[in-house]
Design a protein around this motif. Sequence first.
Motif, PDB file in Angstrom:
ATOM      1  N   SER A   1      -8.680  -0.012   0.139  1.00 32.93           N
ATOM      2  CA  SER A   1      -8.534   1.058   1.120  1.00 32.93           C
ATOM      3  C   SER A   1      -9.713   2.002   0.958  1.00 32.93           C
ATOM      4  O   SER A   1     -10.325   2.068  -0.119  1.00 32.93           O
TER       5      SER A   1
ATOM      6  N   SER B   1       0.836  -1.188   0.000  1.00 30.33           N
ATOM      7  CA  SER B   1       0.000   0.000   0.000  1.00 30.33           C
ATOM      8  C   SER B   1       0.868   1.235   0.000  1.00 30.33           C
ATOM      9  O   SER B   1       2.004   1.237   0.469  1.00 30.33           O
TER      10      SER B   1
ATOM     11  N   GLU C   1      -7.352   0.700   5.849  1.00 34.47           N
ATOM     12  CA  GLU C   1      -7.197  -0.496   5.021  1.00 34.47           C
ATOM     13  C   GLU C   1      -7.809  -1.731   5.663  1.00 34.47           C
ATOM     14  O   GLU C   1      -7.732  -2.819   5.104  1.00 34.47           O
TER      15      GLU C   1
END
Length: 1055
Positions: A562, A187, A197
């Motif tokens: 996310s 990420s 997330e």
Amino acid sequence: MMSSPSSELVFYINGKKVTVKNADPEEVLLGYLRRKVGLTGTKYGCGGGGCGACTVMVSRYQPGTKTILHYTVNACLQPICTLHGVAIVTVEGIGSSAKLHPVQERLVKAHGSQCGFCTPGMVMSMYTLLRNKPQPTMEDITEALGGNLCRCTGYRPIIDGFKTFCEPSACCQNGDKGQKCCMENGSSHQNDSNICEELFQMEEVLPLDSSQDLIFPPELMLMEKRGVGPLCFQGERVRLVSPVELSHLLEMKRQHPEAPLVVGNTTIGPMMLLKGVHHPLVIYAGRIPELKTLSWGTNGVSVGSACTLSCLKDELQRAVGTMEMEKSRGFQALLRTLQCLAGKQIRNMATVGGNILSANPKYDLNSVLAALECTLHVVSKAGSRQIPLNAELFPDFGRTSLRPDEVLLSIHIPYSKPWEFPSAFRQAQRREFAFSIVNSGMKVVFREGSDVVESVNIFYGGVGPTLVKPRHTCQQLVGRSWNEALLGEACRLLGEEADVSPSTHGGRAEYRKTLVLSFFFKFYMEVLLELSERDVTVESVPLEFLSALKPFKNEVPQGHHSFQLVSETQSSSDPVGRPRVHQSAFQQATGEARYYDDLLPVQGELFVVMVTSTRAHAKIINIDPSGALEMVGVVTFLSARDVPGQNRRMWLNNPEELFAEEEVVCVGQIVGAVVAETREQAKRASQKVQITYQDLQPCIFTIQEAIQHESFFDPKRKLQRGDVDKAFETAQHILEDEIYMGGQEHFYMETQGVIAVPKGESGELDLYVASQHAAYTQEVVGITLGIDANKISCHVKRVGGAFGGKVMKIASLSAIAATAAWKTGRAVRCSLERGDDMLITSGRHPFLGKYKVGYNSDGTIVAADITYYSNGGCTLDESSFIMEKALLHMDNGYRIPNLRGWGFVCRTNLPSYTAFRGFGGPQGLTVIESVVHEVAVHCGLPPDQVRQINMYQDEESYTHHGQLFSPRDMVRCWDECLTKARYQERLQAIQQFNRYNRWKKRGISVVPLKFGVGFSKGFYNQGAALVNIYKDGSVLVTHGGTEMGQGINTKAIQV
């Protein structure tokens, strides 16, 4: 002395004892659960063990080991008569929305349920795994779910929920202590405090507590210890005998040699359930101890013919882990095949003996077992004998050389010897849970300490009607050294000997012949690598070949999600902007959610089954339903003459018939319908309706044939920007080519259906229907019955997947059910079987795109002329709208100054193709992406560079159809995607891998997407809702949308 058979069946369902007197041998567990017990959480998806929607857990006491065996089965294939003494657990038995099981809770909180039709099956597969292994690995989870299909979620959120049960060392459980989960790709939001997330924290979920699980009923344990006698069940058409002694079984086969033996029912079952094969007597052999024995000896392992594939797989895995490598080579080859064979549920049911004696070349075990030189031990009342498992065992498709009265007792699989090298290969449309196109077992034996061949065994399945051994090739390789000369000679001989007929079932003769050579080439390299490691050959495997020898591994579905956190000042009761789970997800995970076919039968309810055309284009000479009307339970037959209103209606100036009257224009067109007391009676009777045809010409099936015959629907479409012809004159290069895209089945998990209930007042009618377009269904039913639409109420609680396939055809099916209800005055249910659903309906349109493109050397496209042809099928349906959508998306994200598109919908003799997710957009986009890619190849430029050069860039841009838009967000997304995906870095790594690997290649691509939202007709782009606020503060929202997994009710609540 053998005791007299009993006709009493005893088993448990969700902890409750069930006793059935003289059960029907044709009744499967799925129908019993849904219709007799009312447990509708177990779903009908395919009826053939191919989807997992009907998964339940079966528990059985094993006296030999004094243990309880828990395993999943497909309830659609499991006859209830084979369940004596077992305990069954369904999704309703493990939890409810009031008291969830952790499996159900975590699946929901990970957003793993959309339409929810597959969810109970997913839950039961995972629950059963946890009963056997409370801390599974990711590999265990992947295997457990291998027999479950989902058409909505893409599996990743399901895995996200279930992987929280993994051992801590195997998975960090969704980001433990702020770290990224080991299953995530990474990420770039680590510094963004407003980006989250994680959908849920492990501290917020229920722990797994095995003490809350249902125990195995002690009564069944005692019953098994006391011993149970033979059973016999007599149904309306079939008798099933279940002996417990081998002598009784052999006597039954002596008296009734034509009677089939069943254990798992995964071969005989589908033939009886789906293909109408009838056996008056069936012998269940699953309770004979001698057939289920697995024993290890000095020369190998003897496997009882009734041992399941799962049992064999588990035993071989245990043995391979403890046995020396050379001795277990054959077992390792067999394991490679077993790991890809069917899904977990089928492996739990299917037996080794059944797989062998089915004599089907697309079943994978026979080629491997033949290569390993296994032996069959068969017995009969006359005695016993040993038979080698080889090509001679299978004289024809579906036949073996066993005598009709013989029973396969066991299969002996020998240990491998020091200089034996066996291997197994298979190629299917997907690696697992799919029949192989070609499978192969090979074994070579070398003279000790050398590379000289002593013997070779090569067997192929899928290249003919039976198992094939290229004998001449095997003979010619003996005495030769294992080198390139041998490889060349073997390929030449195999090419001559393995002559795959074009008439081979499944077609693709050339591809199959290529696989024959490819498998041997891979085998050659595997063995050469082994010999080079033993220093007995001067040959070696080139480094760039090594990757081809690495087996493909199951990759866990990976992804990253996310979302932006809401403001801290936002009220906790305000749902807007929060990642709310699906409004019905908890009910879907517990089996409480009701779909149309889950509704309880209405008193006096009838069932209707369609009678369809068997000709693609023919005149109907006569329809004779007399054979059907004479059958027990049949109430009436429907055809065009029974329609009280209009049988023919107009759709965009094109006629649509409910029942074919004078002419059929495709196989699967509805000609009539049989109405009976039960679905089984209606199905059998529908096969007795006799229709006489006179074939007509032409029969058009493909786009090319339609072009040749100029067979098109009106209107034909054209869309243009700029002066295309003039631009071609100035372009530096001209490219002309075409691209073809095949169709696609919807395969929504819930088949099409409706319940029509006359209200008995003023001709009013209630329809409980699985429709995406209830208003259209209401309209068609009104036209068919000749009544006002306001007398028809359509109820759509939810739909078990649709993807566009439940818009048009369901209206016709509803009209037929309504006609049956009108004629009989009783409620009528229609629920298509999977085969009928796929026959009557169709899917995504096949498209042919022909293009001429003008471009410059720097990759700039200056002009494109694209002609789209779609296969519309036999009626217009929504094909014209879909062609419009393809033309409106033909530019994708590219600013081509001179662009012209033509759209032709081909009229063919196939079932009408209809709406499908994307609605023509994917086909339009695919053609232009092919254009851009080909331009990049011809210019010698990277495809992503050519895409970026041609993208819309101006702040105020106009599409080719004149719509103003800003490409700013599209360009920003493009740049952000390249950065976050580390595209250039990964591209370089892939290019380096491909340079050093000859046979295995990797790839990466990035494609922009500009997709229009809404309908081309402006008045369609509206919606309405009625909001009722009650005195107690509760709210009821009524809207015109259909909940089919996309979460429209959840969104309505948030709005």
